[in-house]
Structure formats: structure tokens, C-alpha cells
Design an enzyme around this catalytic site. Structure first.
Site, PDB file in Angstrom:
ATOM      1  N   HIS A 327       0.806  -1.208   0.000  1.00 24.55           N
ATOM      2  CA  HIS A 327       0.000   0.000   0.000  1.00 24.55           C
ATOM      3  C   HIS A 327       0.847   1.270   0.000  1.00 24.55           C
ATOM      4  O   HIS A 327       0.382   2.322  -0.464  1.00 24.55           O
ATOM      5  CB  HIS A 327      -0.948   0.015   1.207  1.00 24.55           C
ATOM      6  CG  HIS A 327      -2.163  -0.837   1.018  1.00 24.55           C
ATOM      7  ND1 HIS A 327      -2.187  -2.182   1.320  1.00 24.55           N
ATOM      8  CD2 HIS A 327      -3.390  -0.544   0.555  1.00 24.55           C
ATOM      9  CE1 HIS A 327      -3.390  -2.665   1.046  1.00 24.55           C
ATOM     10  NE2 HIS A 327      -4.137  -1.694   0.579  1.00 24.55           N
ATOM     11  N   GLY A 328       2.039   1.216   0.523  1.00 25.86           N
ATOM     12  CA  GLY A 328       2.861   2.418   0.516  1.00 25.86           C
ATOM     13  C   GLY A 328       4.233   2.178   1.095  1.00 25.86           C
ATOM     14  O   GLY A 328       4.420   1.319   1.959  1.00 25.86           O
TER      15      GLY A 328
END
Length: 483
Positions: A327-328
């Protein structure tokens, strides 16, 4: 090109009209060219990266299908390493370099790794890279497993990766579901058009009206948590919980609706996740295209739950750590994923001992509501790390410290600390009303009948008017565009 833009509305109308005007065997070419244009609008140079992975995986699929023995496995490895390598360079290199440099500095080591964004400030993460990388990987993996025939039509395979509705933020499709649809004729169907347009209208409403309005209320408090009290941050966190859902599920609704108008069926990505009675159920309702991807291509290959108890816990926790990193590129996202993994492992241990001690849990409706409330709170608190990790102005250490500061203030509800009001009372009431309408629509009126033209037009026009008058038109990108 942002979905929430006039440019996209014009693009969608022109492409859809042209699609139904062409002979069916030429429509793939139109969609491929349109998808290329859709992606070029963001940052033209990065389409070369997308083309490079398409060429590599196209030939990898053909060679894997015709190869035998260990050569098949090595071809798959080359394809996966290429895809993951490109993703790692653009998305994770600087994160690991900054983490290493920080550690080296604390240990008194003089050597440091270069930071790519310092060497070239114009180097940014290609939009949607995580999504189309995973979709491309699912193709070669399924060909290797024998579940999908290698696609010989280069244009059709390129369209599988680049199909504009789900190119930059999913759903992350499987080749078995989508590839054959690009070979099929989809005649004009007014029922599909009505259903698709209605779904798009709800998607725009969720994104432009609910999500972006909630962002106006939640954003200021999270940007400066030091000067906001615990109650303000708690309300902001509650708003973010629905903001990210409306933002992402709104995008998915637009993507699925735009596809349905042309006769394509993509997989569902959300199934009312905030009514879940457990974290496990939540992940059976939230971002399904990603959660099932990790299940099929990471969790099960690691052994799933077919191995020993301890190893099964390890597998589950590992999958969620990787999911967080997907996700990041931030420790906040890793912590977010780790918390969900911890929740699931803890639930498994609890269930094990309840069964061993022959303890039965209550079955009344009140207990179901309690389970839903507890699950919602647990999920909401993890969103704190997600929301702060989404702030590009903070360093790695600042993100983590800010997240724990918010949680600390929420835990103590420090209403007497200095405050710069981020919550306008009228706007807050409107946000609560909008959330109530969302819950009413999704949990009690799950589908709006569109078989009658009068019903369709009334719903579509009402949503359009509401979106126009209550929408926040600031060209806000979808939260998941960066992933």
C-alpha cells in the site's frame, strides 16, 4: 486522467459512443488506444515502463506455455523478478535507502545510499504501478499453473493490462475473468447501460460528495495533530474511516459501471465491509481483488493453514506485512498491515482456546451488534497509521510519531489541550447525514431497480444534481492512485 473531472466525462462519452459504432472485432483496438491516451494524460513518459512490462510478460506467457521442466519455472521467475524489480525501484528504493541511511547515521557509519528523488526530482512513482504490476503477474502465474492459455494476440493482452476503467486503481483482475471478454462481442444493451450509469453515478456521489467533503473535515486535524485535541482527532479518524471507503469504493463503482456500460463484467471489490463482525470477515469484504490476490499467490504458496499452527500464524502475519508494504513505502503502512495480521492471529488463538475449553459465545442479535462495533473500532484505529502514512510532507520518523500522538490523544480524549478548530458544526452535521445516507443505501437498499426507465432517470438525475450542488470539485486524486 481523473475520473472526477470534466475531461473524463467527455472521454467516457466519446469512447463509449465510438465503441458501439465500430464493428465488434475492431473494438479492442479502440479500447487499447483510448487506454493509452487515458494513461498518457497523467505523465506520458511512464507509459514506456508499462509497455516494457507488457512486452516481457506477453512473451513470457507464450514461452512458459510451450516450455517444459525447470525452464518453465525460470521463465516465470524472470517475469516476476522483472515486474517486482520495476516496482521496487520506483516505489521502494528511496524508502529502504532512507531507512538504511537513518540507521547508519545512528550507528556512526559514514557510508550512505543515494536517494533517487534527490538525484532526479522529476522521478515520481508511475501512477497505478502496484495495480497493473499485480495484474500482469497474475497472468504469467496462471499460465504457469495451467489455468490460463497463453494469449497470442498481443493487442488483446496489452488491453488486459491497460483497460482504462481499472488501469490505475483496480480491481486487480485475473486473466480467467477478463481476457476472454475482450475476444467476445458485446452488443448494445440498454439494461447494461442503465445499470452501469447508475453505478457510476453512485460512485461519483461517494467520491465527490462524501469522500472529498469528509477530507475537508479530517485533513486539517491530521496535518497538525499537535494543536488539536483528542475529541477532534477521534471525530477526524471516524470521518477518515468513511472517507477512504467512499473514495476507493467510489472509484471501483465508476470503474465497474463504465465497464458494464460496454458489456464487460469486472470483479466486485467491496461488499459493505463496515458491517463485518470480525477482522477476518472484514477482509472478505474489503478490497477483494487485492486480498484474494495475496491469498492465491502468497498465502497459499507459503503453505496457508495446511502447515503447523505456528507456521500458519507466521504465514498470515507475513502476508499482511507485505500487504501493508504494497500500500505504501512507509513504516506506517507496514504497521497498519502488521496490526491487521496481529488481529487475525489473535482471533485464531482465541478461537482455538474457546474450542478447547468448550466455551460457547452468545448468539443473540445484541452480541452481533457488539461484534460489529468492536470490529469497526479496531479497523478505525488502524486507519490512523494509513492516513498519516498518506502525508508526503512528513519524514519516516515523523509519520510514526504523529500516528502515535494521535492515538495517544484519542485514548486520553484530551479536550482541554490547545485547539485550532478543524470541525465546522454545520459541515460536521452534513458529513454525518451523508454517512447515514451511505449506510442506508448500502445496508438496507443494496440495489436500486433500474428496469423501469422512470426509476433509472429519477435516480440518475437526482444523484447528478446532488453531486453538482454538494460536490467538492477540487480535482482531488483518488487515495489509492499512489499505490
Amino acid at each position: 486522467m481523473l475520473f472526477n473531472s470534466v475531461q473524463f466525462l467527455i472521454f467516457f462519452i466519446v469512447v463509449t459512443l465510438a465503441y458501439f459504432s465500430l464493428r465488434w472485432n475492431l473494438r479492442w483496438l479502440l479500447l487499447l488506444l483510448a487506454s493509452c491516451y487515458f494513461y498518457l494524460v497523467f505523465k506520458p513518459i511512464y507509459i514506456l515502463i508499462l509497455f516494457a512490462t507488457i512486452v516481457i510478460d506477453y512473451f513470457a506467457g507464450i514461452w512458459i506455455a510451450s516450455a517444459t521442466g525447470t525452464r518453465r519455472k525460470w521463465l516465470l521467475v524472470v517475469s516476476i523478478v522483472t515486474n517486482v524489480g520495476i516496482l521496487a525501484v520506483f516505489k521502494y528504493f528511496d524508502f529502504f535507502a532512507e531507512t538504511f541511511n537513518s540507521f547508519s547515521w545512528k550507528m556512526g557509519i559514514a557510508w550512505s545510499m543515494p536517494i533517487l528523488k534527490h538525484l532526479n526530482p522529476d522521478l515520481i512513482l508511475p501512477i497505478g504501478l502496484s495495480f497493473h504490476t499485480f495484474q500482469a503477474m497474475s497472468y504469467t502465474i496462471e499460465v504457469y499453473r495451467g489455468n490460463q492459455k497463453a494469449e497470442r494476440h498481443f493487442g488483446i493482452y496489452a488491453l488486459y493490462v491497460m483497460f482504462y476503467p481499472q488501469l490505475v486503481a483496480g480491481p486487480i483482475e485475473r486473466p480467467q475473468n477478463v481476457l476472454h471478454q475482450f475476444h467476445e462481442n458485446h452488443p448494445y444493451d440498454w439494461e447494461n447501460v442503465k445499470a452501469g450509469l447508475t453505478r457510476m453515478a453512485f460512485g461519483f456521489f461517494k467520491k465527490v460528495v462524501i469522500a472529498d467533503r469528509l477530507a475537508l473535515m479530517q485533513g486539517p486535524a491530521y496535518l497538525d495533530p499537535v494543536h488539536h485535541n483528542g475529541l477532534t482527532l477521534l471525530v477526524a479518524t471516524f470521518f477518515y474511516t468513511f472517507r477512504i471507503y467512499c473514495d476507493f469504493s467510489g472509484y471501483s463503482d465508476i470503474a465497474l459501471g463504465a465497464s458494464q456500460v460496454m458489456g464487460f463484467k469486472l470483479m466486485e471489490n467491496f461488499k459493505t465491509p463496515y458491517v463485518s463482525k470480525s477482522i477476518s470477515e472484514f477482509w472478505g469484504r474489503w478490497h477483494l481483488s487485492l486480498s484474494t490476490w495475496f491469498r492465491d499467490y502468497l498465502y497459499i504458496p507459503l503453505g496457508g493453514n495446511r502447515v503447523g499452527e505456528g507456521r500458519a500464524y507466521f504465514n498470515r502475519f507475513t502476508v499482511f506485512l507485505v500487504s501493508g508494504l504494497w500500500h505504501g513505502a512507509s513504516w506506517n503502512f507496514i504497521i497498519w498491515g502488521g496490526l491487521h495480521g496481529f488481529y487475525l492471529v489473535l482471533a485464531s488463538i482465541r478461537d482455538k482456546y474457546l474450542k478447547r475449553w468448550n466455551i460457547s459465545l452468545p448468539t443473540g442479535a445484541w452480541y452481533g451488534y457488539l461484534q460489529t462495533a468492536v470490529t469497526f473500532v479496531l479497523v478505525m484505529l488502524t486507519w490512523v497509521f494509513f492516513a498519516v502514512g498518506d502525508n508526503p510532507k512528513m519524514t519516516i520518523g515523523e509519520e510514526v510519531r504523529s500516528s502515535f500522538l494521535i492515538l495517544k490523544k484519542i485514548a486520553t480524549l484530551s479536550i482541554h489541550s490547545p485547539i485550532q478548530s478543524a470541525l465546522n458544526s454545520v459541515e460536521m452535521i452534513l458529513c454525518v447525514v451523508l454517512i447515514g445516507l451511505l449506510l442506508l443505501k448500502e445496508h438496507y437498499v443494496l440495489t436500486i431497480p433500474t428496469r423501469k426507465n422512470a426509476t433509472f432517470w429519477s435516480v440518475f438525475i437526482a444523484l447528478t444534481i446532488l453531486t453538482y450542488f454538494f460536490g467538492v470539485f477540487e480535482s482531488n486524486q483518488f487515495i489509492y492512485f499512489q499505490f
